[in-house]
Scaffold this motif. Structure first.
Motif, short mmCIF file in Angstrom:
data_model
loop_
_atom_site.label_atom_id
_atom_site.label_comp_id
_atom_site.label_asym_id
_atom_site.label_seq_id
_atom_site.Cartn_x
_atom_site.Cartn_y
_atom_site.Cartn_z
N UNK A 12 8.02 -19.10 -2.76
CA UNK A 12 9.19 -18.26 -3.03
C UNK A 12 8.85 -17.20 -4.07
N UNK A 13 9.64 -16.12 -4.07
CA UNK A 13 9.41 -15.04 -5.03
C UNK A 13 9.50 -15.55 -6.46
N UNK A 14 10.47 -16.44 -6.72
CA UNK A 14 10.61 -16.97 -8.08
C UNK A 14 9.41 -17.82 -8.45
N UNK A 15 8.98 -18.71 -7.55
CA UNK A 15 7.84 -19.57 -7.84
C UNK A 15 6.58 -18.73 -8.09
N UNK A 16 6.37 -17.72 -7.28
CA UNK A 16 5.19 -16.87 -7.45
C UNK A 16 5.25 -16.10 -8.76
#
Length: 332
Positions: A12-16
């Motif tokens: 996910x964008x947040x995880x990355x």
């Protein structure tokens, strides 16, 4: 020249984004390049409600399997998504300084959650947040919600939802751009969030190279470690999953550790709370790279003290009837 370190992360964008921030910090402490290794978790492909998925570590299991298999050297998790039981062979080697632990309500015009009119639709997939929303405003409807941050914000912007509840830390790590929407921060006294919210957990194998453990230890923030230890001890002692309707927040200030914990009925109609403050021994110090805790110079252990305090808070909640409100932990 040392080989690059491989950091496993969800896609996910947040995880990355949060993994890249950690990778940059680790490069500074270790002097080694850190490469991101995207990994698919069960929670990324299983679209069931979080209330159905329960506390089975659906956002962590696939990553941990990859770490144990040697496909990466370390992982970054949102700590609130981790079950409290630590797998054999793995260790949380660092908890960097925590960001804002609050939830925020996002609306189009800034109307507070408590003032949203009859029939307004609020999106969230968290049983805790559902209970808190209904307790704050019984006039609204709650719609189960999954998806990344951008898709959730878009549903408010497009009028499909009147509000969503999100973690302030996640928004901050993504840059904080709400695209014209308005955020209402929710105070932690009356709206305690998930144990560990706002904190990252850096996990590696217990047999990892000593230089990696030392570099990760330099990223560990002791006040954060103390606070999240207390919060997760509440959850573990309640025997509740990481998506149970439990809010717990601990704060450390001038040696005083305060824990505020609330357990909710799923419909928000009832809650049981406990607020306790204990004094930690002054002068504690951590050995760099120790990862799992801190031992004070005078022999006191603030991590163990925090854990005992969290356990005591949970026992008192259970004495007051919390067991009747909390679904049991479903982690094998």
């Amino acid at each position: 020249m040392s080989a690059p370190l491989r950091l496993g992360t969800r896609r996910s964008a947040l995880a990355l984004a949060q993994s890249q921030q950690l990778a940059d910090a680790l490069t500074r402490t270790s002097g080694r390049e850190v490469l991101l290794v995207p990994i698919v978790s069960e929670g990324d492909v299983n679209r069931a409600s979080l209330s159905q998925l329960g506390g089975r570590g659906v956002f962590a299991n696939g990553l941990r399997e990859a770490l144990a298999a040697g496909e990466c050297d370390l992982l970054v998790h949102s700590l609130k998504d981790l079950p409290t039981a630590q797998p054999d062979g793995l260790v949380i080697a660092a908890t960097p300084a925590r960001e804002d632990a609050r939830d925020v309500v996002i609306t189009r015009d800034g109307t507070p959650l408590s003032e949203l009119p009859q029939g307004s639709v609020v999106g969230t997939g968290s049983p805790r947040r559902i209970a808190q929303v209904l307790r704050r405003n019984h006039r609204v409807q709650v719609r189960d919600l999954r998806g990344n941050v951008d898709s959730r914000l878009s549903r408010v912007r497009d009028g499909d939802l009147d509000a969503v509840v999100l973690a302030a830390a996640g928004l901050s790590r993504l840059g904080g751009d709400l695209g014209g929407l308005v955020a209402e921060p929710l105070g932690l006294d009356e709206w305690p969030t998930a144990p560990g919210q706002g904190s990252l957990a850096v996990e590696t194998r217990t047999d990892a190279a000593s230089d990696l453990l030392e570099a990760l230890g330099r990223l560990d923030d002791l006040p954060t470690r103390i606070e999240i230890t207390a919060e997760r001890a509440v959850l573990a002692t309640l025997d509740a999953g990481c998506h149970a309707p439990v809010g717990a927040h601990a704060s450390l200030s001038d040696g005083d550790l305060r824990i505020r914990a609330l357990v909710y009925a799923l419909d928000g109609a009832h809650r049981i709370g406990m607020d306790r403050t204990v004094r930690l021994e002054p002068g504690y110090a951590r050995t760099a790279g120790s990862g799992d805790g801190a031992i004070a110079a005078d022999g006191a252990d603030p991590i163990a003290r925090a854990a005992r305090t969290g356990e005591d808070v949970a026992h008192r909640l259970l004495e007051r009837g919390a067991a009747d409100l909390v679904p049991r932990e479903s982690t094998p």
